[in-house]
Design an enzyme around this catalytic site. Structure first.
Site, mmCIF file in Angstrom:
data_model
loop_
_atom_site.group_PDB
_atom_site.id
_atom_site.type_symbol
_atom_site.label_atom_id
_atom_site.label_comp_id
_atom_site.label_asym_id
_atom_site.label_seq_id
_atom_site.Cartn_x
_atom_site.Cartn_y
_atom_site.Cartn_z
ATOM 1 N N CYS A 49 0.829 -1.206 0.000
ATOM 2 C CA CYS A 49 0.000 0.000 0.000
ATOM 3 C C CYS A 49 0.869 1.264 0.000
ATOM 4 C CB CYS A 49 -0.914 0.020 1.213
ATOM 5 S SG CYS A 49 -2.047 -1.390 1.303
ATOM 6 N N ARG A 131 -7.883 -4.337 -2.744
ATOM 7 C CA ARG A 131 -7.400 -3.242 -3.595
ATOM 8 C C ARG A 131 -8.420 -3.029 -4.717
ATOM 9 N NH1 ARG A 131 -2.504 -2.559 -1.593
ATOM 10 N NH2 ARG A 131 -1.387 -4.417 -0.902
#
Length: 222
Positions: A49, A131
């Site tokens: 991330c 995601r």
């Protein structure tokens, strides 16, 4: 966990109000007339991330020039978001050299927005968003949905390519072929009559057209 429905391409993007690292936002009202890339990440202070936020920070101005705003999201708290973004702004990696993260990041502790967009997949993780990427057009309609597993970082060239393609589709009334990149030939809309098909087949390279058959005609991108 309650059943979660993922909104579909062609549907209106669900409206919401949320607290972010840039203050309160109201979607879609605060983004009227803009394309929006709404994306979620599994958790703050995680390796993949972090690299993605570096890339989004680098490309933020590039997206703005394309009339596109970024909105990030995870179920972490606002304090966690702020601390994480401050950490990212001190890092250097590849072509990333400590840029500020200027787009809003939603603190979705209640999971309200995550559930609206089907970002939580219980078989992957009960308490994390996957995601997800939603590309939403200026009329508030969902045009693209992408999901990635927690272990695989997003391909930002593909996100940008898809956005450019969608904008050209709206501007030129065309489609884009497989592996298309900006500058490549585009596909003319499917003929709606035999006369139109015959006309397309007669158009030659001198006019910027190339037909493989009546239903598949390419033309030079403007």
């Amino acid at each position: 966990m309650d059943d979660i429905r993922i909104p579909l391409i062609g549907e209106k993007a669900p409206a919401f109000k949320a607290m972010t690292t840039k203050g309160k936002i109201k979607f879609p009202e605060d983004f009227s007339g803009k394309w929006v890339i709404l994306f979620s990440h599994p958790a703050d202070f995680t390796p993949v991330c972090t690299t993605e936020f570096m890339r989004f920070a680098i490309m933020d101005e590039e997206f703005k020039k394309m009339n596109t705003e970024l909105i990030g999201l995870s179920i972490d708290s606002l304090s966690s978001h702020i601390a994480w973004l401050r950490s990212i702004e001190k890092m250097t990696w590849g072509d990333y050299t400590g840029q500020k993260v200027n787009f809003p990041v939603i603190a979705d502790i209640s999971m309200k927005v995550s559930k609206l967009y089907g970002m939580i997949h219980p078989s992957a993780a009960n308490t994390q968003t996957v995601r997800a990427v939603f590309i939403i057009d200026p009329t508030g309609v969902i045009r693209t949905i992408l999901f990635y597993p927690a272990s695989t970082g997003r391909n930002f060239d593909e996100i940008k390519r898809t956005l450019i393609s969608l904008q050209k589709v709206d501007e030129m009334n065309i489609a884009t072929p497989s592996n298309w990149v900006p500058g490549d030939d585009v596909i003319v809309h499917l003929p709606e009559s035999k006369e139109e098909a015959d006309k397309l087949m007669e158009m030659g390279e001198s006019e910027g057209y190339h037909s493989l058959d009546w239903y598949l005609t390419f033309k030079k991108e403007k």
